[in-house]
Scaffold this motif. Structure first.
Motif, PDB file in Angstrom:
ATOM      1  N   ASP A  64      35.973  34.370  44.523  1.00 18.47           N
ATOM      2  CA  ASP A  64      34.971  34.900  45.444  1.00 18.47           C
ATOM      3  C   ASP A  64      33.836  35.528  44.622  1.00 18.47           C
ATOM      4  O   ASP A  64      34.064  36.520  43.912  1.00 18.47           O
ATOM      5  CB  ASP A  64      35.652  35.958  46.337  1.00 18.47           C
ATOM      6  CG  ASP A  64      34.662  36.622  47.285  1.00 18.47           C
ATOM      7  OD1 ASP A  64      33.470  36.267  47.251  1.00 18.47           O
ATOM      8  OD2 ASP A  64      35.102  37.506  48.046  1.00 18.47           O
ATOM      9  N   GLU A 108      33.495  39.266  44.788  1.00 19.59           N
ATOM     10  CA  GLU A 108      34.395  40.034  43.907  1.00 19.59           C
ATOM     11  C   GLU A 108      33.939  39.891  42.464  1.00 19.59           C
ATOM     12  O   GLU A 108      34.004  40.819  41.676  1.00 19.59           O
ATOM     13  CB  GLU A 108      35.829  39.518  44.029  1.00 19.59           C
ATOM     14  CG  GLU A 108      36.514  39.955  45.300  1.00 19.59           C
ATOM     15  CD  GLU A 108      38.013  39.694  45.289  1.00 19.59           C
ATOM     16  OE1 GLU A 108      38.524  39.053  44.336  1.00 19.59           O
ATOM     17  OE2 GLU A 108      38.673  40.122  46.237  1.00 19.59           O
ATOM     18  N   ASP A 123      48.452  39.142  36.088  1.00 18.35           N
ATOM     19  CA  ASP A 123      47.652  39.915  37.035  1.00 18.35           C
ATOM     20  C   ASP A 123      46.163  39.596  36.916  1.00 18.35           C
ATOM     21  O   ASP A 123      45.322  40.257  37.502  1.00 18.35           O
ATOM     22  CB  ASP A 123      47.881  41.420  36.814  1.00 18.35           C
ATOM     23  CG  ASP A 123      47.609  41.844  35.372  1.00 18.35           C
ATOM     24  OD1 ASP A 123      47.480  40.950  34.505  1.00 18.35           O
ATOM     25  OD2 ASP A 123      47.535  43.059  35.114  1.00 18.35           O
ATOM     26  N   ASN A 147      41.237  39.216  41.078  1.00 13.32           N
ATOM     27  CA  ASN A 147      41.746  39.299  42.444  1.00 13.32           C
ATOM     28  C   ASN A 147      41.373  40.608  43.132  1.00 13.32           C
ATOM     29  O   ASN A 147      42.046  41.064  44.041  1.00 13.32           O
ATOM     30  CB  ASN A 147      43.269  39.155  42.473  1.00 13.32           C
ATOM     31  CG  ASN A 147      43.636  37.733  42.819  1.00 13.32           C
ATOM     32  OD1 ASN A 147      42.917  37.075  43.586  1.00 13.32           O
ATOM     33  ND2 ASN A 147      44.710  37.249  42.228  1.00 13.32           N
ATOM     34  N   ARG A 148      40.350  41.222  42.643  1.00 16.49           N
ATOM     35  CA  ARG A 148      39.768  42.433  43.242  1.00 16.49           C
ATOM     36  C   ARG A 148      38.349  42.527  42.681  1.00 16.49           C
ATOM     37  O   ARG A 148      38.036  41.874  41.666  1.00 16.49           O
ATOM     38  CB  ARG A 148      40.583  43.678  42.910  1.00 16.49           C
ATOM     39  CG  ARG A 148      40.712  43.949  41.423  1.00 16.49           C
ATOM     40  CD  ARG A 148      41.650  45.113  41.120  1.00 16.49           C
ATOM     41  NE  ARG A 148      42.232  44.956  39.795  1.00 16.49           N
ATOM     42  CZ  ARG A 148      42.213  45.876  38.848  1.00 16.49           C
ATOM     43  NH1 ARG A 148      41.646  47.038  39.064  1.00 16.49           N
ATOM     44  NH2 ARG A 148      42.756  45.653  37.663  1.00 16.49           N
ATOM     45  N   PRO A 149      37.491  43.314  43.299  1.00 14.39           N
ATOM     46  CA  PRO A 149      36.115  43.388  42.796  1.00 14.39           C
ATOM     47  C   PRO A 149      36.078  43.843  41.334  1.00 14.39           C
ATOM     48  O   PRO A 149      36.777  44.792  40.952  1.00 14.39           O
ATOM     49  CB  PRO A 149      35.460  44.412  43.719  1.00 14.39           C
ATOM     50  CG  PRO A 149      36.285  44.376  44.973  1.00 14.39           C
ATOM     51  CD  PRO A 149      37.688  44.097  44.525  1.00 14.39           C
TER      52      PRO A 149
END
Ligand SMILES: Cc1ncc(COP(=O)(O)O)c(C=O)c1O
Length: 407
Positions: free
Chosen positions: A377, A380, A322, A343-345
């Motif tokens: 990103d 993020e 994850d 995969n998230r901020p």
């Protein structure tokens, strides 16, 4: 010899500070705690010596002598001559000035090499030389691992290349780059070498004389000292590059690339960094003589402690599906600066950690190019967990537990 962590923490007032109790500090790559020796010297300077230095009256004489002492002792520990070390407001400012010097020094059609692993400070100012007709070649990281492969550098080097800029260790990838090997390749091709050591130096001052680069930069405020940028400029290159300081200071190597008026108190207080390293050396039975030998002893002591604490953290993270651990999962190959792409901020995760008494950060850490190249990103960002030799086993255990809850 293992590090006496109680002794170490006794040298840092932050660990005794009531308002910081229960807070485990994991944003050291952003800026370290300051050792007592530096704070003492800073206080003494501001209370006893805060006059224009290098004048004949006693307070001024002491002020100037302390500034000289800082440069002399730090340079000696890093294996370079005293006048090869200079102080600027920050590493970013130092590279900016250096790039101006190279702007005048290089000819259109000549080339420089930069990486996309660096913090922006050691890449952006150099890339702007393209405005002058200098060819800028990018030594790219592996998009999966973030690794900088010296074999790739070889394909970029030719007789046009005059300068190679790269980090000793990236502030997000964490991998320790082989400075000696890269420097040898670059020198063999006739290029000078500029190394950003900001993310490495806090883990043990390097012997820059042995490593061999022409320029080595690091930031004292991340290395237990005051907010200064430190710059080693080897004499041969320093004499070739056009002076960026006042014309009448041109013969002083340590003034040639630091046009800003020096921060007297902070420079003087930097001697406290060596007081601290010396205290570590003596307490742990290191060599009694030889500044570089003492520096290397302290370096190895710090590294051994960090590696021992780092491996279990990496082991807890490396196989999770994850998240993505940037850089090597073997502690020996990297600094304890561990960035995770989630995969998230990352910011909100850092906020949750803060509630649990873990001080860490989320963001791009000005390594926008490295993150982008790795498909992350920058908006993020990454969660960065960075520690140093003064971090305890208990703090790392607490971090691993907290990560289990927030990830
Ligand atoms: C690897 C690296 N290089 C350069 C810098 C810039 O240093 P300074 O803040 O002294 O300009 C930083 C700051 O975070 C850094 O982490």
């Amino acid at each position: 010899m293992t590090l006496d962590i109680d002794f170490v923490r006794g040298q840092f007032p932050a660990f005794q500070e009531a308002s910081l109790q229960g807070q485990a500090f994991f944003e050291n790559a952003g800026g370290s705690y300051t050792c007592q020796q530096v704070i003492d010297r800073l206080t003494r300077y501001y209370t006893q010596r805060k006059v224009q230095p290098y004048a004949p009256y006693e307070a001024s004489r002491l002020a100037g002598a302390e500034m000289d002492e800082a440069r002399q002792r730090l340079a000696a520990m890093m294996g370079v001559e005293t006048d090869e070390l200079s102080f600027g407001p920050s590493t970013t400012q130092n590279t900016y000035v250096l790039a101006q010097a190279f702007r005048q020094f290089l000819q259109p059609g000549e080339a420089i090499i930069v990486t996309n692993q660096d913090h922006e400070a050691n890449t952006g100012p150099w890339r702007r030389l393209a405005d002058e007709g200098i060819e800028v070649r990018e030594w790219e990281i592996d998009p999966q691992t973030g690794h900088l492969d010296p074999a790739k550098l070889e394909t970029l080097l030719d007789e046009k290349v005059r300068l190679v800029c790269f980090p000793h260790c990236s502030n997000v990838v964490g991998e320790i780059n082989p400075v000696t090997e890269i420097t040898a390749l670059s020198h063999a091709a006739g290029a000078f070498v500029c190394v950003d050591g900001v993310s490495y130096a806090p883990h043990g001052l390097p012997n820059v004389g042995d490593l061999g680069p022409d320029i080595y930069l690091f930031s004292a405020y991340k290395t237990y000292g005051p907010h200064q940028g430190m710059m080693v400029m080897r004499r041969e290159l320093g004499a070739l590059l056009p002076n960026q300081g006042h014309f009448f200071n041109a013969d002083n190597l340590y003034k040639r690339f630091t046009p800003a008026g020096p921060d007297h108190a902070q420079i003087a207080a930097s001697a406290g960094m060596v007081d601290y390293f010396d205290a570590l050396c003596d307490h742990h039975g290191g060599p009694g003589e030889g500044a570089t030998a003492r520096g290397e002893f302290v370096h190895d002591l710090m590294r051994a402690h960090e590696v021992t604490l780092l491996q279990p953290l990496l082991d807890a993270l490396k196989d999770r599906n994850d998240l993505r651990l940037l850089g090597p999962s073997e502690a020996e190959r990297r600094a304890p600066t561990v960035a995770l792409a989630l995969n998230r901020p990352a910011g909100p995760v850092a906020e949750r950690l803060a509630e649990m008494g873990i001080m860490a950060g989320g963001g791009d850490f000005y390594a926008v190019r490295a993150l982008t190249a790795m498909g992350i990103d920058p908006e993020e960002g990454v969660l960065r967990l960075s520690f140093t030799h003064y971090t305890s086993q208990e703090e790392v255990n607490k971090l691993i537990k907290a990560l289990d809850q927030v990830l």
